[in-house]
Design a protein around this motif. Structure first.
Motif, PDB file in Angstrom:
ATOM      1  N   TYR A 150       0.826  -1.205   0.000  1.00  0.00           N
ATOM      2  CA  TYR A 150       0.000   0.000   0.000  1.00  0.00           C
ATOM      3  C   TYR A 150       0.861   1.257   0.000  1.00  0.00           C
ATOM      4  N   ARG A 151       1.867   1.302   0.865  1.00  0.00           N
ATOM      5  CA  ARG A 151       2.721   2.488   0.897  1.00  0.00           C
ATOM      6  C   ARG A 151       3.463   2.667  -0.422  1.00  0.00           C
ATOM      7  N   TYR A 152       3.856   1.568  -1.042  1.00  0.00           N
ATOM      8  CA  TYR A 152       4.568   1.691  -2.312  1.00  0.00           C
ATOM      9  C   TYR A 152       3.642   2.151  -3.442  1.00  0.00           C
ATOM     10  N   VAL A 153       2.379   1.738  -3.418  1.00  0.00           N
ATOM     11  CA  VAL A 153       1.431   2.257  -4.401  1.00  0.00           C
ATOM     12  C   VAL A 153       1.337   3.778  -4.276  1.00  0.00           C
ATOM     13  N   GLN A 154       1.181   4.240  -3.055  1.00  0.00           N
ATOM     14  CA  GLN A 154       1.046   5.676  -2.840  1.00  0.00           C
ATOM     15  C   GLN A 154       2.294   6.420  -3.289  1.00  0.00           C
ATOM     16  N   MET A 155       3.469   5.866  -2.978  1.00  0.00           N
ATOM     17  CA  MET A 155       4.715   6.506  -3.416  1.00  0.00           C
ATOM     18  C   MET A 155       4.847   6.481  -4.933  1.00  0.00           C
TER      19      MET A 155
END
Length: 565
Positions: A150-155
Motif C-alpha cells: 500500500y505504501r509503495y502504491v502511494q509513493m
C-alpha cells in the motif's frame, strides 16, 4: 485459529480503533529495557507493534501526525480553498511544488520508510512470539506485506520509481539505495499483493474489522495497475525529458494491455468483495442515505479498508465542519460545477461578472444531486446530512467569511456530536469506476456503462447511455471527481489523466468561489445576492506531474531528483 489467538486478535482490533493513544514501540530506541526480543516475547507485547504498523501505514495522506496547519490534497487540486494565508498549502497553490515547499502527501517522503520499516520489523519478528500459532503468524506476515504494498502504491503514484527495500535496516546496513525503475516498483507491488491475497482471510469477525482482507489486498493491486495504465505512466516518453532516467517516471511504451490488466484486477476485486468478502454497494433507493452511509458510517458494508482511529484530534480539526480550521476549507466553483442536478442535467451558476439574487442560490442548491447534499451545507441552510439535528443547523455552524460555495460536511452523515470518523481508504465504488474506465479505454463501452451506472444510479441519477469513447471518458472522469470528493483521489487522478485543461481551472489557473452581499461575505440569515469571484491564480508547471524528493535526500547523491525541480 485457537481460542488464545482469537483473544489476541480481538485485542488487536480494539487497539487499532484506539491507535492514536498507543506508543509506537518500534520507534523507541533499542536499549537495555526495550529490544526486538522483548517486544515480540509474547502476543500481548506484539499487539502494539502490529497496531502501530497499521496506524503508520494506513495514515498516508491523512492528517494524523499533528500537521495542524497543513492541507488536504483537494486544497491543491482546485476543489477547495487553500484556507488561511499561513497554511502550507498557500505557498504550494500559489507558487507550485518545490523540493523545499512541503509535501502534498502531508507525511513527507521519508515517513514512508518509517512506516515500511515498522511493517518489516513485525513481519521479520512475529515468528518469535511463543503464544501464537504458525498459521496466525503467517497471516500477520501477509498483512505486513500488504501494508508495505500500500505504501509503495502511494509513493509510486506521487514520485514514480522509488527505492525498494526488502527488510528492516539496522544502522550498520548500507542505506545507499538508489531509485528503482517504475516498472520494477509496479511489478513488486503486484507480486507482494499476489502473495498476501493468498494468505489473508476474506472476512474477519465484526469485532476485528479493519484488518487486511483479500478484498483489501486486491484493491491495492487494482489501484497500482489502474495508475500504471493511465497516460502519465503508460507512455513511451515521459512528461519531461529525464536524460538517461526516463524509466524512473514512465513505463517506456504505450501498451493497451495495461488497461486489460487494470480491468481484470478491478473485476477480481469486485468478485471477491461481493462474494466471499460479504460486501456490496449500498443501494436501497434512498441516494442521500445510501451515499451518506457509504462514506460516513463506521464499519459500513461498502468500505473495504478504512483508517480506524476514534481519538484523532488532527482528523477532527481538518474535517469536522464545526472546527475553525476546517472552515478554511470551503468549496470552490471549480469542483461545484462537476455535480449534476438531481435530474442528471447541469446546473447554471453565475459567472464573475453577474450578480444573482440569493434566492436563486438557495433554489439551485436544493435542486442539486444527493451526493452533494451528503457532502456540503450551503449558507443559510441546515445541513442535509444531519436532518433535524440542532448541532448541524445553520444557527450552530461557525460562520467564516472567506469566499466559498458551501461548507463541507462530508464523512459526518448523521454523526450528531461524534467528532471522529473512519477515513475510507478503499470503497467498493472505486473498483466499479476503475473497471468502467479500463473497459472504456479497451473500447468495450457497454461493459464500461454497466460498471459506471452501478455507481451513477445509486446516486439517484438517470443512467448514462453515451458510448463514444472520448465523451464517455470525460463522463467517467467526472464521476470520479464527484463520487470521491475529498477522499484523496482528485489531485493525482487529474495528473495521471494528463487532462488538457489541467492549467485552466483544475490544479492550475483561475480558481473561483462564491461571494455574497456585494463581496462582504455570507451571513447566518438575510443574504441578498451572490456571484462568482476569482480567488487566486493557482500555479502549474509540468514538473508537478510528480512530486519532488526532499532536497536533503537528493544532496546525498543517492536519489535522482524528478525532472524540472
Amino acid at each position: 485459529m485457537n481460542m488464545k489467538n482469537i483473544t489476541l486478535l480481538a485485542a488487536i482490533a480494539v487497539i487499532i480503533s484506539l491507535a492514536s493513544c498507543q506508543k509506537q514501540f518500534l520507534q523507541m530506541p533499542i536499549s537495555n529495557s526495550t529490544t526486538v526480543d522483548t517486544v515480540f516475547s509474547t502476543s500481548i507485547n506484539a499487539q502494539a507493534a502490529i497496531t502501530s504498523a497499521y496506524q503508520q501505514s494506513l495514515s498516508q495522506g491523512i492528517p494524523y501526525q499533528g500537521y495542524w496547519n497543513s492541507m488536504l490534497q483537494d486544497n491543491l487540486s482546485g476543489a477547495m480553498n487553500y484556507g488561511f494565508a499561513w497554511t502550507i498549502a498557500n505557498a504550494m497553490v500559489l507558487n507550485g511544488m518545490s523540493a523545499s515547499s512541503g509535501n502534498e502527501d502531508m507525511d513527507g517522503f521519508n515517513y514512508n520508510y518509517t512506516a515500511i520499516r515498522q511493517d518489516y520489523l513485525v513481519k521479520e519478528n512475529i515468528g518469535k512470539v511463543k503464544d501464537m500459532s504458525d498459521a496466525d503468524k503467517a497471516v500477520v506476515r501477509a498483512e505486513m506485506q500488504a501494508l508495505i504494498a500500500y505504501r509503495y502504491v502511494q509513493m509510486m503514484i506521487m514520485y514514480g520509481g522509488v527505492p525498494i527495500v526488502s527488510k528492516s535496516f539496522a544502522s550498520t546496513d548500507n542505506l545507499a539505495i538508489p531509485r528503482h525503475p517504475l516498472k520494477q516498483v509496479l511489478d513488486s507491488i503486484v507480486t507482494w499483493c499476489d502473495y498476501a491475497s493468498a494468505v489473508v482471510p476474506s472476512q474477519w469477525p465484526s469485532t476485528w474489522r479493519g484488518r487486511m482482507t483479500k478484498s483489501a489486498v486486491l484493491a491495492i493491486k487494482a489501484k497500482a495497475l489502474l495508475y500504471a495504465a493511465r497516460p502519465l505512466f503508460n507512455s513511451a516518453t515521459p512528461y519531461l525529458n529525464f536524460v538517461g532516467n526516463n524509466n524512473l517516471v514512465c513505463l517506456g511504451s504505450t501498451d493497451p494491455s495495461r488497461w486489460d490488466a487494470a480491468v481484470k484486477a478491478a473485476d477480481a476485486e469486485i468478485t471477491e468483495a461481493e462474494g466471499q468478502g460479504g460486501l456490496g454497494i449500498i443501494n436501497t433507493g434512498d441516494p442521500l442515505d445510501d451515499y451518506g452511509k457509504a462514506t460516513s458510517l463506521p464499519g459500513n458494508n461498502e468500505v473495504i479498508l478504512a483508517y480506524k482511529s476514534d481519538n484523532s484530534s488532527s482528523i477532527y480539526t481538518f474535517y469536522n465542519a464545526h472546527t475553525w480550521q476546517a472552515y478554511g476549507n470551503l468549496l470552490n466553483t471549480n469542483q461545484l460545477k462537476f455535480y449534476y442536478k438531481s435530474d442528471g442535467t447541469d446546473e447554471v451558476w453565475p459567472n464573475t461578472t453577474t450578480v444573482k439574487p440569493f434566492s436563486e442560490y438557495l433554489s439551485n442548491m436544493n435542486a442539486i444531486e444527493p451526493r452533494f447534499k451528503a457532502c456540503f451545507q450551503p449558507w443559510q441552510m441546515d445541513a442535509w446530512n444531519n436532518p433535524g439535528d440542532n448541532n448541524w443547523s445553520n444557527q450552530s455552524m461557525f460562520q467564516w467569511q472567506n469566499p466559498g460555495c458551501a461548507r463541507i460536511t462530508k464523512f459526518y452523515y448523521k454523526a450528531g456530536t461524534r467528532g471522529w470518523f473512519e477515513f475510507p481508504i478503499f470503497r467498493l465504488a472505486s473498483a466499479y469506476l476503475s473497471a468502467a474506465e479500463a473497459y472504456n479505454e479497451l473500447g468495450q463501452s457497454q461493459l464500461a456503462l454497466d460498471r459506471l451506472n452501478k455507481i451513477h444510479l445509486r446516486a439517484g441519477l438517470p443512467a448514462i447511455t453515451q458510448k463514444d469513447k472520448t465523451l464517455l471518458r470525460a463522463i467517467i472522469q467526472r464521476e470520479w471527481m464527484v463520487e470521491f470528493f475529498d477522499e484523496n483521489y482528485r489531485l493525482h487522478d487529474i495528473k495521471h489523466w494528463k487532462l488538457a485543461d489541467i492549467n485552466n481551472g483544475l490544479i492550475g489557473g483561475t480558481i473561483t468561489a462564491f461571494t455574497y452581499n456585494g463581496n462582504t461575505g455570507a451571513t447566518l440569515n438575510g443574504n441578498a445576492d451572490y456571484q462568482d469571484k476569482v480567488l487566486y491564480q493557482a500555479f502549474w508547471a509540468d514538473r508537478e506531474y510528480l512530486n519532488p524528493f526532499p532536497q536533503t535526500e537528493v544532496n546525498k547523491s543517492i536519489i535522482v531528483q524528478n525532472p524540472g525541480y
